[in-house]
Design a protein around this motif. Structure first.
Motif, PDB file in Angstrom:
ATOM      1  N   LEU A  31       0.831  -1.201   0.000  1.00 20.43           N
ATOM      2  CA  LEU A  31       0.000   0.000   0.000  1.00 20.43           C
ATOM      3  C   LEU A  31       0.868   1.255   0.000  1.00 20.43           C
ATOM      4  O   LEU A  31       1.988   1.234   0.525  1.00 20.43           O
ATOM      5  N   PRO A  32       0.347   2.364  -0.529  1.00 24.75           N
ATOM      6  CA  PRO A  32       1.077   3.628  -0.454  1.00 24.75           C
ATOM      7  C   PRO A  32       1.292   4.034   1.009  1.00 24.75           C
ATOM      8  O   PRO A  32       0.495   3.688   1.885  1.00 24.75           O
ATOM      9  N   ASP A  33       2.338   4.778   1.277  1.00 26.14           N
ATOM     10  CA  ASP A  33       2.667   5.200   2.648  1.00 26.14           C
ATOM     11  C   ASP A  33       1.536   5.973   3.313  1.00 26.14           C
ATOM     12  O   ASP A  33       1.309   5.844   4.507  1.00 26.14           O
ATOM     13  N   LEU A  34       0.825   6.792   2.566  1.00 27.52           N
ATOM     14  CA  LEU A  34      -0.203   7.654   3.149  1.00 27.52           C
ATOM     15  C   LEU A  34      -1.583   7.004   3.194  1.00 27.52           C
ATOM     16  O   LEU A  34      -2.568   7.645   3.532  1.00 27.52           O
ATOM     17  N   PHE A  35      -1.675   5.701   2.898  1.00 24.90           N
ATOM     18  CA  PHE A  35      -2.943   4.992   2.945  1.00 24.90           C
ATOM     19  C   PHE A  35      -3.345   4.771   4.400  1.00 24.90           C
ATOM     20  O   PHE A  35      -2.525   4.377   5.232  1.00 24.90           O
ATOM     21  N   GLY A  36      -4.613   5.015   4.719  1.00 26.19           N
ATOM     22  CA  GLY A  36      -5.090   4.778   6.077  1.00 26.19           C
ATOM     23  C   GLY A  36      -6.587   4.994   6.184  1.00 26.19           C
ATOM     24  O   GLY A  36      -7.234   5.503   5.267  1.00 26.19           O
ATOM     25  N   GLU A  37      -7.145   4.628   7.335  1.00 27.09           N
ATOM     26  CA  GLU A  37      -8.577   4.796   7.570  1.00 27.09           C
ATOM     27  C   GLU A  37      -8.922   6.275   7.611  1.00 27.09           C
ATOM     28  O   GLU A  37      -8.182   7.088   8.152  1.00 27.09           O
ATOM     29  N   GLY A  38     -10.064   6.606   7.012  1.00 29.66           N
ATOM     30  CA  GLY A  38     -10.520   7.982   6.975  1.00 29.66           C
ATOM     31  C   GLY A  38      -9.837   8.825   5.906  1.00 29.66           C
ATOM     32  O   GLY A  38     -10.124  10.003   5.781  1.00 29.66           O
ATOM     33  N   GLU A  39      -8.956   8.225   5.129  1.00 27.44           N
ATOM     34  CA  GLU A  39      -8.225   8.943   4.091  1.00 27.44           C
ATOM     35  C   GLU A  39      -8.835   8.665   2.724  1.00 27.44           C
ATOM     36  O   GLU A  39      -9.468   7.639   2.506  1.00 27.44           O
ATOM     37  N   GLY A  40      -8.614   9.579   1.789  1.00 25.86           N
ATOM     38  CA  GLY A  40      -9.095   9.415   0.431  1.00 25.86           C
ATOM     39  C   GLY A  40      -8.315   8.341  -0.305  1.00 25.86           C
ATOM     40  O   GLY A  40      -7.117   8.176  -0.100  1.00 25.86           O
TER      41      GLY A  40
END
Length: 152
Positions: free
Chosen positions: A93-102
């Motif tokens: 997954l991309p580094d900035l992937f997370g819950e509540g994120e686009g």
């Protein structure tokens, strides 16, 4: 002499249109996945695509839905505030992937689960694709593109 010039201009114009048409056809046949249609989860629920149709789905990663499986398998749900679609992805997954994120994912809908082949996360703390913002606003979710994750 004037008739010959006029005929030559018409020939050049027709040839130019034929060349443009051939260029478009070559592009379309060579890169059909480059012309993918973006869909929000609500649109996917309303009119599910065919099993062989590759498309992009976008929205927010639903809070509490991210589950890391064996190896590189990840499951989560993408929501636009009106509907949520389960997503399965195997890979990094991309580094900035997370819950509540686009997120925008490319793949196919298989038995009600979106099987992703590519995951794109927002590239900084304030970016969200325009299509995702528009889809979230249609569902009544307030999105400030300069403030990070969306809120109700």
């Amino acid at each position: 002499m004037k008739g010959l010039k006029k005929q030559r201009r018409i020939q050049i114009i027709v040839l130019a249109f034929l060349a443009m048409g051939a260029s478009f056809a070559a592009f379309y046949l060579a890169a059909p996945d480059a012309l993918q249609y973006f869909r929000a989860p609500s649109e996917v629920v309303e009119s599910p695509p065919g099993p062989n149709e590759t498309f992009r789905i976008g929205g927010l990663v639903e809070e509490g839905s991210l589950v890391r499986g064996q190896g590189a398998e990840i499951t989560f749900r993408v929501t636009d505030g009106g509907a949520a679609i389960p997503v399965r992805y195997e890979g990094v997954l991309p580094d900035l992937f997370g819950e509540g994120e686009g997120v925008v994912a490319t793949g196919r809908l298989v038995d009600g689960t979106f099987v992703a082949t590519e995951i794109l996360a927002k590239h900084d703390e304030t970016y969200m694709p325009k299509e995702v913002i528009d889809a979230l606003k249609e569902q009544g979710v307030y999105v400030d593109p300069n403030a990070g994750p969306a809120t109700n």
